[in-house]
Design a protein around this motif. Sequence first.
Motif, PDB file in Angstrom:
ATOM      1  N   LYS A   1       0.812  -1.219   0.000  1.00  0.00           N
ATOM      2  CA  LYS A   1       0.000   0.000   0.000  1.00  0.00           C
ATOM      3  C   LYS A   1       0.845   1.268   0.000  1.00  0.00           C
ATOM      4  O   LYS A   1       0.401   2.306  -0.470  1.00  0.00           O
ATOM      5  N   ASP A   2       2.058   1.206   0.545  1.00  0.00           N
ATOM      6  CA  ASP A   2       2.920   2.383   0.555  1.00  0.00           C
ATOM      7  C   ASP A   2       3.446   2.712  -0.841  1.00  0.00           C
ATOM      8  O   ASP A   2       3.732   3.868  -1.140  1.00  0.00           O
ATOM      9  N   THR A   3       3.546   1.690  -1.678  1.00  0.00           N
ATOM     10  CA  THR A   3       4.059   1.875  -3.033  1.00  0.00           C
ATOM     11  C   THR A   3       2.936   2.122  -4.038  1.00  0.00           C
ATOM     12  O   THR A   3       3.113   2.872  -5.002  1.00  0.00           O
TER      13      THR A   3
ATOM     14  N   ALA B   1      -5.069  -0.227  -4.297  1.00  0.00           N
ATOM     15  CA  ALA B   1      -5.456  -1.600  -4.612  1.00  0.00           C
ATOM     16  C   ALA B   1      -5.292  -2.479  -3.381  1.00  0.00           C
ATOM     17  O   ALA B   1      -4.502  -2.183  -2.480  1.00  0.00           O
ATOM     18  N   LYS B   2      -6.063  -3.556  -3.344  1.00  0.00           N
ATOM     19  CA  LYS B   2      -5.910  -4.547  -2.284  1.00  0.00           C
ATOM     20  C   LYS B   2      -6.232  -5.922  -2.836  1.00  0.00           C
ATOM     21  O   LYS B   2      -6.961  -6.060  -3.822  1.00  0.00           O
TER      22      LYS B   2
ATOM     23  N   VAL C   1       4.406   0.658 -10.727  1.00  0.00           N
ATOM     24  CA  VAL C   1       5.339   0.951  -9.636  1.00  0.00           C
ATOM     25  C   VAL C   1       5.794  -0.306  -8.898  1.00  0.00           C
ATOM     26  O   VAL C   1       6.390  -0.234  -7.833  1.00  0.00           O
ATOM     27  N   ASN C   2       5.505  -1.464  -9.484  1.00  0.00           N
ATOM     28  CA  ASN C   2       5.922  -2.756  -8.908  1.00  0.00           C
ATOM     29  C   ASN C   2       5.480  -2.928  -7.461  1.00  0.00           C
ATOM     30  O   ASN C   2       6.257  -3.373  -6.615  1.00  0.00           O
ATOM     31  N   ALA C   3       4.210  -2.594  -7.178  1.00  0.00           N
ATOM     32  CA  ALA C   3       3.684  -2.694  -5.823  1.00  0.00           C
ATOM     33  C   ALA C   3       3.097  -4.061  -5.509  1.00  0.00           C
ATOM     34  O   ALA C   3       2.712  -4.320  -4.379  1.00  0.00           O
ATOM     35  N   ILE C   4       3.051  -4.947  -6.501  1.00  0.00           N
ATOM     36  CA  ILE C   4       2.392  -6.244  -6.329  1.00  0.00           C
ATOM     37  C   ILE C   4       3.408  -7.379  -6.401  1.00  0.00           C
ATOM     38  O   ILE C   4       4.227  -7.418  -7.303  1.00  0.00           O
TER      39      ILE C   4
END
Length: 62
Positions: free
Chosen positions: A7-9, A32-33, A56-59
């Motif tokens: 979530k921070d990214t 997103a979640k 942003v490669n958050a996943i």
Amino acid sequence: MQAHVDKDTCIGCGVCPSVCPDVFEMDDDGKAKEIVESVPESAADTAKEAADSCPVNAITVE
């Protein structure tokens, strides 16, 4: 296999739920979640595609 959204990214672009709505959705905070504890086998490929599509490669999907 599990999916996780950092979530921070996350910038809330909405790509992941559009690619894989069985695993991801947008939260009330605009981020997103993941909506499943374990990625269903039928959604494994699209969950990986959603992770690859994240700008942003958050996943992570492992």
